[in-house]
Enzyme design. Structure first.
Site, mmCIF file in Angstrom:
data_model
loop_
_atom_site.group_PDB
_atom_site.id
_atom_site.type_symbol
_atom_site.label_atom_id
_atom_site.label_comp_id
_atom_site.label_asym_id
_atom_site.label_seq_id
_atom_site.Cartn_x
_atom_site.Cartn_y
_atom_site.Cartn_z
ATOM 1 N N SER A 221 160.475 3.938 -51.965
ATOM 2 C CA SER A 221 159.621 4.028 -50.779
ATOM 3 C C SER A 221 158.290 4.619 -51.243
ATOM 4 C CB SER A 221 160.270 4.891 -49.694
ATOM 5 O OG SER A 221 160.661 6.138 -50.225
ATOM 6 N N GLU B 241 154.529 6.637 -50.178
ATOM 7 C CA GLU B 241 153.853 7.472 -49.177
ATOM 8 C C GLU B 241 152.335 7.298 -49.274
ATOM 9 O OE1 GLU B 241 155.424 11.433 -48.486
ATOM 10 O OE2 GLU B 241 153.378 12.227 -48.548
ATOM 11 N N THR C 298 151.347 10.036 -43.794
ATOM 12 C CA THR C 298 151.364 11.480 -43.517
ATOM 13 C C THR C 298 150.582 11.827 -42.254
ATOM 14 O OG1 THR C 298 149.429 11.903 -44.898
ATOM 15 C CG2 THR C 298 151.584 12.035 -45.971
ATOM 16 N N TYR C 299 150.766 13.073 -41.845
ATOM 17 C CA TYR C 299 150.217 13.583 -40.591
ATOM 18 C C TYR C 299 149.489 14.872 -40.931
ATOM 19 C CZ TYR C 299 150.860 14.363 -35.483
ATOM 20 O OH TYR C 299 150.713 14.512 -34.127
ATOM 21 N N ALA D 101 147.377 18.535 -40.902
ATOM 22 C CA ALA D 101 147.691 19.840 -40.332
ATOM 23 C C ALA D 101 147.302 19.890 -38.855
ATOM 24 C CB ALA D 101 146.955 20.919 -41.113
ATOM 25 N N ARG E 109 157.963 20.624 -40.282
ATOM 26 C CA ARG E 109 157.359 21.732 -39.538
ATOM 27 C C ARG E 109 155.847 21.676 -39.700
ATOM 28 N NH1 ARG E 109 157.142 27.601 -42.026
ATOM 29 N NH2 ARG E 109 155.393 26.519 -43.020
ATOM 30 N N ASP F 199 152.222 22.784 -42.144
ATOM 31 C CA ASP F 199 151.563 24.020 -42.585
ATOM 32 C C ASP F 199 150.545 24.435 -41.535
ATOM 33 O OD1 ASP F 199 152.665 24.631 -45.158
ATOM 34 O OD2 ASP F 199 151.767 22.741 -45.842
ATOM 35 N N ASP G 230 166.733 28.363 -47.674
ATOM 36 C CA ASP G 230 166.307 26.963 -47.749
ATOM 37 C C ASP G 230 167.469 26.017 -47.453
ATOM 38 O OD1 ASP G 230 163.642 26.937 -48.181
ATOM 39 O OD2 ASP G 230 163.742 26.091 -50.190
ATOM 40 N N ARG H 269 170.753 22.607 -41.416
ATOM 41 C CA ARG H 269 170.468 22.462 -39.971
ATOM 42 C C ARG H 269 169.799 21.130 -39.685
ATOM 43 N NH1 ARG H 269 167.295 27.690 -38.451
ATOM 44 N NH2 ARG H 269 167.027 26.607 -36.488
ATOM 45 N N GLN I 168 159.923 17.685 -52.339
ATOM 46 C CA GLN I 168 158.598 18.004 -52.878
ATOM 47 C C GLN I 168 158.572 17.477 -54.313
ATOM 48 O OE1 GLN I 168 155.543 18.426 -52.673
ATOM 49 N NE2 GLN I 168 155.511 20.391 -51.593
ATOM 50 N N GLN J 280 143.796 18.502 -60.662
ATOM 51 C CA GLN J 280 144.095 18.633 -59.230
ATOM 52 C C GLN J 280 145.577 18.906 -58.999
ATOM 53 O OE1 GLN J 280 142.673 15.095 -57.249
ATOM 54 N NE2 GLN J 280 140.545 15.689 -57.514
ATOM 55 N N PHE K 265 147.221 22.115 -57.074
ATOM 56 C CA PHE K 265 148.028 21.943 -55.881
ATOM 57 C C PHE K 265 149.447 22.480 -56.109
ATOM 58 C CE2 PHE K 265 150.639 19.331 -52.949
ATOM 59 C CZ PHE K 265 150.118 19.868 -51.783
ATOM 60 N N HIS L 188 161.046 8.165 -53.924
ATOM 61 C CA HIS L 188 159.917 8.159 -52.997
ATOM 62 C C HIS L 188 158.672 8.483 -53.826
ATOM 63 C CE1 HIS L 188 158.034 8.619 -49.022
ATOM 64 N NE2 HIS L 188 157.407 9.685 -49.508
HETATM 65 P P1 FAD Z 1 161.030 23.496 -42.585
HETATM 66 O O1 FAD Z 1 162.005 22.477 -43.040
HETATM 67 O O2 FAD Z 1 161.046 23.879 -41.166
HETATM 68 O O3 FAD Z 1 161.128 24.751 -43.479
HETATM 69 C C1 FAD Z 1 161.039 24.632 -44.902
HETATM 70 C C2 FAD Z 1 161.556 25.886 -45.569
HETATM 71 O O4 FAD Z 1 160.657 26.953 -45.396
HETATM 72 C C3 FAD Z 1 162.856 26.320 -44.981
HETATM 73 O O5 FAD Z 1 163.857 25.855 -45.817
HETATM 74 C C4 FAD Z 1 162.779 27.805 -44.901
HETATM 75 O O6 FAD Z 1 163.574 28.378 -45.919
HETATM 76 C C5 FAD Z 1 161.351 28.137 -45.134
HETATM 77 N N1 FAD Z 1 160.758 28.707 -43.946
HETATM 78 C C6 FAD Z 1 160.206 28.042 -42.935
HETATM 79 N N2 FAD Z 1 159.713 28.884 -42.024
HETATM 80 C C7 FAD Z 1 159.965 30.106 -42.506
HETATM 81 C C8 FAD Z 1 159.696 31.398 -42.037
HETATM 82 N N3 FAD Z 1 159.070 31.611 -40.878
HETATM 83 N N4 FAD Z 1 160.106 32.457 -42.791
HETATM 84 C C9 FAD Z 1 160.754 32.256 -43.958
HETATM 85 N N5 FAD Z 1 161.019 31.049 -44.460
HETATM 86 C C10 FAD Z 1 160.635 30.005 -43.745
HETATM 87 N N6 FAD Z 1 152.791 18.503 -44.316
HETATM 88 C C11 FAD Z 1 151.954 17.972 -43.374
HETATM 89 O O7 FAD Z 1 151.170 18.721 -42.763
HETATM 90 N N7 FAD Z 1 151.937 16.634 -43.098
HETATM 91 C C12 FAD Z 1 152.777 15.777 -43.711
HETATM 92 O O8 FAD Z 1 152.746 14.564 -43.433
HETATM 93 C C13 FAD Z 1 153.681 16.277 -44.706
HETATM 94 N N8 FAD Z 1 154.560 15.471 -45.349
HETATM 95 C C14 FAD Z 1 155.463 16.004 -46.227
HETATM 96 C C15 FAD Z 1 156.420 15.168 -46.813
HETATM 97 C C16 FAD Z 1 157.364 15.672 -47.693
HETATM 98 C C17 FAD Z 1 158.392 14.736 -48.298
HETATM 99 C C18 FAD Z 1 157.366 17.078 -48.034
HETATM 100 C C19 FAD Z 1 158.364 17.628 -49.006
HETATM 101 C C20 FAD Z 1 156.416 17.913 -47.447
HETATM 102 C C21 FAD Z 1 155.469 17.403 -46.541
HETATM 103 N N9 FAD Z 1 154.529 18.229 -45.914
HETATM 104 C C22 FAD Z 1 153.655 17.693 -44.979
HETATM 105 C C23 FAD Z 1 154.445 19.657 -46.238
HETATM 106 C C24 FAD Z 1 155.248 20.560 -45.251
HETATM 107 O O9 FAD Z 1 154.713 20.424 -43.963
HETATM 108 C C25 FAD Z 1 155.144 21.989 -45.725
HETATM 109 O O10 FAD Z 1 155.827 22.169 -46.932
HETATM 110 C C26 FAD Z 1 155.542 23.068 -44.716
HETATM 111 O O11 FAD Z 1 155.184 24.339 -45.238
HETATM 112 C C27 FAD Z 1 157.003 23.143 -44.382
HETATM 113 O O12 FAD Z 1 157.393 22.096 -43.561
HETATM 114 P P2 FAD Z 1 158.959 21.699 -43.546
HETATM 115 O O13 FAD Z 1 159.181 20.631 -42.580
HETATM 116 O O14 FAD Z 1 159.419 21.529 -44.908
HETATM 117 O O15 FAD Z 1 159.542 23.048 -42.939
#
Ligand code: FAD
Length: 305
Positions: A19, A21, A52-53, A55, A111, A113, A165, A171, A183, A219, A223, A273
């Site tokens: 796939s 991205e 992607t989407y 921030a 979730r 950033d 994690d 969940r 990642q 870069q 990153f 991916h």
């Molecule tokens: P979650 O799955 O909700 O959490 C990730 C981990 O962070 C959890 O396992 C947990 O241990 C830890 N965690 C979360 N919150 C807390 C807290 N409050 N305290 C302590 N630990 C915590 N970002 C974008 O903005 N747009 C995108 O399109 C995008 N695409 C991505 C695609 C992939 C395949 C990956 C791997 C990342 C992508 N990201 C993207 C980056 C991602 O949004 C960030 O890494 C963000 O920080 C965490 O989002 P998540 O969904 O992994 O979080």
């Protein structure tokens, strides 16, 4: 690692699925580059391509426009990334419905950033979904979607430990995620160990490696430092002195990515991916080496034989 070992495996392409991205373009010039890339990679028949989407939903319209164009003008299946940063639940639900109304059946649920960037402390919207797991639950409640989520072989930088994690990943799986995409990473042992630990933690969804071909080592190194991915010394050494030599840099990058992917294939991995950075060449070359080819290339090969 001996690359010649891999060349005796002409059947690899049958076992591997990919796939790709993309990120939504910001300018006409970037838009043209993205569509060149999409057109070049489309014949490789990826399982899906994701968009992607930004921030805080900053690219919502551009993400939607890109996804729509993929649906309307290509044979590809798009997956829309979505985050829950700075948005109330009803706003996120409306975006899910908007995508579903366009015909989107796949999402990448994150979730996200904080708008201030990676590393700033994350505060969920008071009426919003707090994390990736809650977003997956909302999507699953809204329709029978294929949902990918994130995974971090080197631990999410905010996470105090791997147990936290894995708890989050479990969940997300329990709430209905179809697969996790990692990642990017450069050390395959780390990925393999991570998958083993996930299985021991009761997480059984596929954990698809995210592969980042190194278009620009400087870069990528910057990153990586921000998102907690290790850049091994051997990798830095391969790109040493190539900052002003883009041709050699590209050749080395394609060798490095192919080596990584072929080694993962040897370890039994079948899905990949690719973080394309909206560029086709390196991804196309690596796909070629793992036997993923367009019908035109196959036909030209048999005609020549
Ligand atoms: P979650 O799955 O909700 O959490 C990730 C981990 O962070 C959890 O396992 C947990 O241990 C830890 N965690 C979360 N919150 C807390 C807290 N409050 N305290 C302590 N630990 C915590 N970002 C974008 O903005 N747009 C995108 O399109 C995008 N695409 C991505 C695609 C992939 C395949 C990956 C791997 C990342 C992508 N990201 C993207 C980056 C991602 O949004 C960030 O890494 C963000 O920080 C965490 O989002 P998540 O969904 O992994 O979080």
């Amino acid at each position: 690692m001996n690359q010649f070992r891999f060349s005796r495996r002409p059947d690899i392409g049958d076992k591997v699925r990919v796939s790709f991205e993309f990120f939504p373009p910001k300018s006409d010039e970037m838009e043209a580059r993205l569509w060149d890339t999409v057109t070049r990679l489309e014949p490789l028949k990826p399982k899906f391509v994701s968009v992607t989407y930004g921030a805080g939903g900053s690219t919502r319209e551009r993400t939607a426009r890109t996804v729509k164009r993929i649906l309307n003008e290509t044979t590809l299946t798009p997956a829309a990334h979505m985050t829950c940063v700075d948005a109330a639940r009803h706003e996120v639900d409306a975006v899910i419905q908007e995508f579903a109304g366009m015909g989107v059946t796949r999402f990448v649920a994150l979730r996200g950033d904080p708008a201030e960037g990676v590393g700033a402390s994350y505060r969920p919207h008071p009426d919003g979904y707090a994390n990736g797991a809650e977003l997956v639950g909302a999507m699953k409640g809204a329709g029978d979607f294929d949902i990918s989520v994130s995974a971090y072989p080197e631990k999410h930088p905010e996470s105090p430990d791997f147990a936290t994690d894995f708890d989050m990943l479990k969940r997300k799986a329990d709430n209905g995620a179809t697969r996790a995409i990692t990642q990017f990473f450069f050390d395959n042992d780390l990925y393999e160990r991570y998958v083993e630990r996930a299985r021991r933690a009761g997480i059984y969804i596929p954990i698809v490696p995210g592969i980042l071909p190194v278009h620009n080592f400087t870069q990528v190194a910057n990153f990586s430092a921000r998102c907690g991915a290790l850049v091994p010394a051997w990798l830095a050494e391969r790109f040493e002195g190539l900052q002003n030599d883009p041709q050699t840099h590209a050749l080395v990058a394609s060798a490095v990515a192919a080596e990584q992917v072929l080694d993962l294939v040897e370890r039994g991995v079948g899905d990949f991916h690719f973080y394309t950075m909206n560029r086709a060449d390196l991804v196309f070359a690596v796909c070629h080496m793992i036997g993923i080819r367009s019908h035109e290339a196959e036909a030209a090969g048999s005609a020549a034989a």
